[in-house]
Scaffold this motif. Structure first.
Motif, PDB file in Angstrom:
ATOM      1  N   ARG A 167       0.853  -1.187   0.000  1.00 64.50           N
ATOM      2  CA  ARG A 167       0.000   0.000   0.000  1.00 64.50           C
ATOM      3  C   ARG A 167       0.893   1.242   0.000  1.00 64.50           C
ATOM      4  NH1 ARG A 167      -5.312  -0.909   1.952  1.00 64.50           N
ATOM      5  NH2 ARG A 167      -5.594  -3.087   2.516  1.00 64.50           N
ATOM      6  N   ARG A 168       0.371   2.307  -0.565  1.00 60.14           N
ATOM      7  CA  ARG A 168       1.124   3.563  -0.622  1.00 60.14           C
ATOM      8  C   ARG A 168       1.547   4.024   0.776  1.00 60.14           C
ATOM      9  NH1 ARG A 168       2.270   7.957  -3.643  1.00 60.14           N
ATOM     10  NH2 ARG A 168       2.237   9.956  -2.564  1.00 60.14           N
ATOM     11  N   ALA A 169       0.664   3.914   1.750  1.00 58.27           N
ATOM     12  CA  ALA A 169       0.974   4.358   3.115  1.00 58.27           C
ATOM     13  C   ALA A 169       2.195   3.631   3.675  1.00 58.27           C
ATOM     14  CB  ALA A 169      -0.229   4.149   4.029  1.00 58.27           C
ATOM     15  N   TRP A 170       2.356   2.350   3.337  1.00 56.14           N
ATOM     16  CA  TRP A 170       3.511   1.594   3.813  1.00 56.14           C
ATOM     17  C   TRP A 170       4.789   2.106   3.167  1.00 56.14           C
ATOM     18  CZ3 TRP A 170       1.327  -4.033   3.046  1.00 56.14           C
ATOM     19  CH2 TRP A 170       0.213  -4.206   3.871  1.00 56.14           C
ATOM     20  N   LYS A 171       4.711   2.448   1.887  1.00 52.70           N
ATOM     21  CA  LYS A 171       5.888   2.993   1.194  1.00 52.70           C
ATOM     22  C   LYS A 171       6.275   4.338   1.792  1.00 52.70           C
ATOM     23  CE  LYS A 171       4.532   0.806  -3.125  1.00 52.70           C
ATOM     24  NZ  LYS A 171       4.097   1.035  -4.492  1.00 52.70           N
ATOM     25  N   LEU A 172       5.287   5.168   2.067  1.00 52.08           N
ATOM     26  CA  LEU A 172       5.576   6.471   2.669  1.00 52.08           C
ATOM     27  C   LEU A 172       6.213   6.295   4.047  1.00 52.08           C
ATOM     28  CD1 LEU A 172       2.371   8.475   1.664  1.00 52.08           C
ATOM     29  CD2 LEU A 172       4.624   8.525   0.578  1.00 52.08           C
ATOM     30  N   ALA A 173       5.738   5.329   4.829  1.00 55.86           N
ATOM     31  CA  ALA A 173       6.316   5.064   6.153  1.00 55.86           C
ATOM     32  C   ALA A 173       7.758   4.565   6.020  1.00 55.86           C
ATOM     33  CB  ALA A 173       5.460   4.055   6.910  1.00 55.86           C
ATOM     34  N   LEU A 174       8.030   3.739   5.021  1.00 58.60           N
ATOM     35  CA  LEU A 174       9.386   3.256   4.776  1.00 58.60           C
ATOM     36  C   LEU A 174      10.320   4.428   4.480  1.00 58.60           C
ATOM     37  CD1 LEU A 174      11.175   0.677   4.359  1.00 58.60           C
ATOM     38  CD2 LEU A 174      10.577   0.864   1.933  1.00 58.60           C
ATOM     39  N   ILE A 175       9.879   5.323   3.613  1.00 60.62           N
ATOM     40  CA  ILE A 175      10.678   6.508   3.268  1.00 60.62           C
ATOM     41  C   ILE A 175      10.873   7.386   4.492  1.00 60.62           C
ATOM     42  CG2 ILE A 175      10.736   8.645   1.918  1.00 60.62           C
ATOM     43  CD1 ILE A 175       9.050   7.021  -0.228  1.00 60.62           C
ATOM     44  N   GLU A 176       9.805   7.677   5.220  1.00 61.03           N
ATOM     45  CA  GLU A 176       9.878   8.552   6.399  1.00 61.03           C
ATOM     46  C   GLU A 176      10.832   7.988   7.455  1.00 61.03           C
ATOM     47  OE1 GLU A 176       8.376  11.515   7.301  1.00 61.03           O
ATOM     48  OE2 GLU A 176       7.318  11.796   5.400  1.00 61.03           O
ATOM     49  N   GLY A 177      10.853   6.672   7.618  1.00 58.52           N
ATOM     50  CA  GLY A 177      11.741   6.061   8.604  1.00 58.52           C
ATOM     51  C   GLY A 177      13.209   6.174   8.220  1.00 58.52           C
ATOM     52  N   PHE A 178      13.500   6.154   6.940  1.00 58.30           N
ATOM     53  CA  PHE A 178      14.864   6.205   6.424  1.00 58.30           C
ATOM     54  C   PHE A 178      15.322   7.635   6.143  1.00 58.30           C
ATOM     55  CE2 PHE A 178      17.826   5.859   2.760  1.00 58.30           C
ATOM     56  CZ  PHE A 178      18.751   4.964   3.269  1.00 58.30           C
ATOM     57  N   ASN A 179      14.398   8.468   5.700  1.00 61.44           N
ATOM     58  CA  ASN A 179      14.721   9.802   5.204  1.00 61.44           C
ATOM     59  C   ASN A 179      13.584  10.759   5.567  1.00 61.44           C
ATOM     60  OD1 ASN A 179      15.587  12.013   3.702  1.00 61.44           O
ATOM     61  ND2 ASN A 179      15.342  11.018   1.715  1.00 61.44           N
ATOM     62  N   PRO A 180      13.436  11.091   6.866  1.00 59.85           N
ATOM     63  CA  PRO A 180      12.286  11.896   7.299  1.00 59.85           C
ATOM     64  C   PRO A 180      12.195  13.273   6.645  1.00 59.85           C
ATOM     65  CG  PRO A 180      13.825  11.538   9.121  1.00 59.85           C
ATOM     66  CD  PRO A 180      14.313  10.724   7.962  1.00 59.85           C
ATOM     67  N   GLY A 181      13.305  13.828   6.207  1.00 61.65           N
ATOM     68  CA  GLY A 181      13.288  15.138   5.561  1.00 61.65           C
ATOM     69  C   GLY A 181      13.033  15.076   4.065  1.00 61.65           C
ATOM     70  N   TRP A 182      12.874  13.880   3.526  1.00 65.36           N
ATOM     71  CA  TRP A 182      12.673  13.673   2.088  1.00 65.36           C
ATOM     72  C   TRP A 182      13.782  14.358   1.272  1.00 65.36           C
ATOM     73  CZ3 TRP A 182       8.545  11.175  -0.655  1.00 65.36           C
ATOM     74  CH2 TRP A 182       7.643  10.522   0.184  1.00 65.36           C
ATOM     75  N   ARG A 183      15.033  14.278   1.777  1.00 68.87           N
ATOM     76  CA  ARG A 183      16.165  14.827   1.034  1.00 68.87           C
ATOM     77  C   ARG A 183      16.388  13.995  -0.227  1.00 68.87           C
ATOM     78  NH1 ARG A 183      18.153  13.201   5.419  1.00 68.87           N
ATOM     79  NH2 ARG A 183      19.884  12.078   4.440  1.00 68.87           N
ATOM     80  N   ASP A 184      16.901  14.620  -1.247  1.00 70.01           N
ATOM     81  CA  ASP A 184      17.314  13.890  -2.440  1.00 70.01           C
ATOM     82  C   ASP A 184      18.676  13.286  -2.114  1.00 70.01           C
ATOM     83  OD1 ASP A 184      18.048  12.888  -4.888  1.00 70.01           O
ATOM     84  OD2 ASP A 184      17.481  14.678  -6.000  1.00 70.01           O
ATOM     85  N   LEU A 185      18.751  11.980  -1.976  1.00 71.10           N
ATOM     86  CA  LEU A 185      19.952  11.290  -1.526  1.00 71.10           C
ATOM     87  C   LEU A 185      20.989  11.088  -2.624  1.00 71.10           C
ATOM     88  CD1 LEU A 185      18.104   8.608   0.614  1.00 71.10           C
ATOM     89  CD2 LEU A 185      19.137  10.752   1.408  1.00 71.10           C
ATOM     90  N   TYR A 186      20.652  11.421  -3.840  1.00 68.40           N
ATOM     91  CA  TYR A 186      21.569  11.199  -4.961  1.00 68.40           C
ATOM     92  C   TYR A 186      22.897  11.913  -4.756  1.00 68.40           C
ATOM     93  CZ  TYR A 186      23.463  11.125  -9.699  1.00 68.40           C
ATOM     94  OH  TYR A 186      24.271  10.950 -10.798  1.00 68.40           O
ATOM     95  N   ASP A 187      22.868  13.189  -4.394  1.00 68.52           N
ATOM     96  CA  ASP A 187      24.101  13.956  -4.219  1.00 68.52           C
ATOM     97  C   ASP A 187      24.953  13.389  -3.091  1.00 68.52           C
ATOM     98  OD1 ASP A 187      23.523  15.650  -6.330  1.00 68.52           O
ATOM     99  OD2 ASP A 187      22.433  17.051  -5.052  1.00 68.52           O
TER     100      ASP A 187
END
Length: 96
Positions: free
Chosen positions: A73-93
């Motif tokens: 579910r989308r909510a689970w994906k958002l929780a996965l991202i928030e747990g790893f990267n709460p600021g939603w930074r672009d990690l590429y750089d």
């Protein structure tokens, strides 16, 4: 020594459109998404921010995880991202 494989999630913006993929060369693959080098979903929808990733020793392991996440579910994906990267930074750089 074998190169690590990755499963990753890209986003168009915070809480925006998401894309999940896997690769044996994360930096190259994210660059392809960012530059629109390949036609497809990410180019059509501007999904270019690397917001989450995990490393695996074998591509098959990354693909299994990718396919599992794609069924979430989308909510689970958002929780996965928030747990790893709460600021939603672009990690590429940070990654390169």
């Amino acid at each position: 020594m074998e190169r690590l494989s990755h499963v990753y999630i890209l986003a168009s913006r915070r809480n925006g459109t998401l894309y999940t993929g896997s690769t044996t060369d994360l930096a190259r693959r994210v660059w392809e998404h960012r530059t629109g080098a390949r036609p497809g979903f990410t180019r059509d929808y501007g999904v270019t921010m690397l917001v989450w990733y995990e490393a695996y020793p074998r591509i098959i392991d990354a693909r299994v995880r990718e396919y599992a996440i794609k069924r979430w579910r989308r909510a689970w994906k958002l929780a996965l991202i928030e747990g790893f990267n709460p600021g939603w930074r672009d990690l590429y750089d940070e990654m390169i």
